[in-house]
Design a protein around this motif. Structure first.
Motif, short mmCIF file in Angstrom:
data_model
loop_
_atom_site.label_atom_id
_atom_site.label_comp_id
_atom_site.label_asym_id
_atom_site.label_seq_id
_atom_site.Cartn_x
_atom_site.Cartn_y
_atom_site.Cartn_z
N VAL A 92 0.85 -1.19 0.00
CA VAL A 92 0.00 0.00 0.00
C VAL A 92 0.88 1.24 0.00
O VAL A 92 1.69 1.44 0.90
CB VAL A 92 -1.00 -0.01 1.17
N THR A 93 0.73 2.03 -1.06
CA THR A 93 1.57 3.20 -1.27
C THR A 93 0.86 4.21 -2.16
O THR A 93 0.13 3.82 -3.07
CB THR A 93 2.91 2.79 -1.95
N PRO A 94 1.06 5.52 -1.89
CA PRO A 94 0.45 6.54 -2.76
C PRO A 94 0.96 6.44 -4.20
O PRO A 94 0.38 7.03 -5.10
CB PRO A 94 0.89 7.86 -2.13
N GLY A 118 3.74 -0.25 5.17
CA GLY A 118 4.96 0.47 5.52
C GLY A 118 4.69 1.53 6.58
O GLY A 118 3.54 1.90 6.84
N SER A 137 -2.86 2.24 -4.09
CA SER A 137 -3.12 3.41 -3.25
C SER A 137 -4.62 3.50 -2.99
O SER A 137 -5.42 3.01 -3.79
CB SER A 137 -2.66 4.67 -4.00
N ILE A 138 -5.04 4.10 -1.87
CA ILE A 138 -6.48 4.33 -1.68
C ILE A 138 -6.86 5.76 -2.04
O ILE A 138 -8.03 6.14 -1.93
CB ILE A 138 -6.99 3.97 -0.26
N GLY A 139 -5.94 6.58 -2.47
CA GLY A 139 -6.29 7.94 -2.88
C GLY A 139 -5.13 8.89 -2.69
O GLY A 139 -4.15 8.57 -2.02
N TYR A 141 -3.71 11.34 -0.93
CA TYR A 141 -3.47 12.06 0.32
C TYR A 141 -2.43 11.25 1.07
O TYR A 141 -2.22 10.08 0.76
CB TYR A 141 -4.76 12.20 1.16
N LEU A 143 -0.89 9.51 4.43
CA LEU A 143 -1.19 8.96 5.75
C LEU A 143 0.12 8.65 6.47
O LEU A 143 1.19 8.75 5.88
CB LEU A 143 -2.03 7.69 5.59
N PRO A 149 -5.07 2.07 4.90
CA PRO A 149 -5.35 1.64 3.53
C PRO A 149 -5.57 0.13 3.42
O PRO A 149 -6.49 -0.31 2.71
CB PRO A 149 -4.11 2.07 2.75
#
Ligand code: 4HQ
Length: 237
Positions: A92-94, A118, A137-139, A141, A143, A149
């Motif tokens: 999970v990463t932007p 992470g 990514s979930i969006g 922004y 975190l 996420p």
């Protein structure tokens, strides 16, 4: 039965959140299993350290490759011991592809999913190259960690696993079925703060109710999500 494995430095956060309400019941009924693996348990550092400074300088710490790889190896060995196929590893990463409903449907067909969460400034690139199959990514922004996420994605995927939701068709009927937003809904009482429930809903005419709901869904989508409305119109011409 679908098995979720979460590699994290905060197993309590994930386990607490995902054993509540509908998902908690799904775990009890064995429609899904949720296992959080503490990456810190796999560090070879005698003080339990899992992070270090970045080569090249700059602010912040990075999670080191060794404990992440060994935690993943333990999960992968467990899956292999059951004779199941390896299991996709979702980081999970932007920087990943943005999560969406179709992705949830595709992932819901897997037997095992491994989420890598992470913290700090991220994870040493070399271990990502060796174990990660999907970056999501979930969006757009930022975190503080990947746990929220991962929980968002697991919730969206788990509700699509057969048996998790009681009403079997509600998984499809809700928002995004047909690419439209949900119609407004009402419960008792018939009048509240001088506001009436739309009379059609009390008529008992199911065909009229269905037609009204579809119309409301279309109006709402046009008003609030012109991007989705465009797709819907093109699909229905
Ligand atoms: N992160 N969608 C984890 C996110 C994020 C997002 C920032 C991931 C911090 C350590 N992940 N790092 N948005 O904001 O997936």
């Amino acid at each position: 039965m679908m098995n979720f494995h979460i590699l994290t430095l905060f197993p309590e956060m994930v386990m607490q959140g995902l054993h509540t309400s509908i998902l908690g019941r799904a775990v009890e009924r064995e429609h899904i299993s949720i296992e959080a693996v503490n990456i810190r348990d796999y560090t070879l550092d005698k003080h339990g350290k899992v992070d270090d400074y970045t080569y090249g300088g700059g602010a912040g710490m990075l999670m080191q490759a060794q404990p992440v790889f060994d935690a993943w190896q333990a999960v992968a060995d467990g899956i292999a011991a059951r004779g199941a196929s390896p299991g996709r590893v979702i980081y999970v990463t932007p920087q990943g592809k943005t999560f969406h409903q179709k992705m949830a449907q595709e992932l819901a067909a897997e037997e095992d999913l491994i989420f890598l969460c992470g913290h700090y400034e991220g994870i040493d690139e070399r271990v990502l190259e060796e174990i990660v199959t999907d970056e999501v990514s979930i969006g757009d922004y930022v975190l503080t960690g990947g746990e929220l996420p991962a929980m968002v994605m697991i919730d969206a995927i788990a509700r699509l696993v057969p048996g998790v939701l009681h009403n079997t068709d509600s998984a499809v009927t809700e928002s995004f079925y047909d690419g439209l937003l949900e119609y407004p809904q009402y419960s008792r009482p018939e009048v509240w703060h001088d506001r009436r429930v739309p009379p059609i809903l009390l008529s008992g005419d199911h065909a009229k109710v269905d037609a009204w709901r579809l119309e409301q869904s279309i109006l709402r989508t046009k008003e609030r999500r012109p991007d989705l409305y465009e797709v819907y119109c093109n699909k229905n011409l």
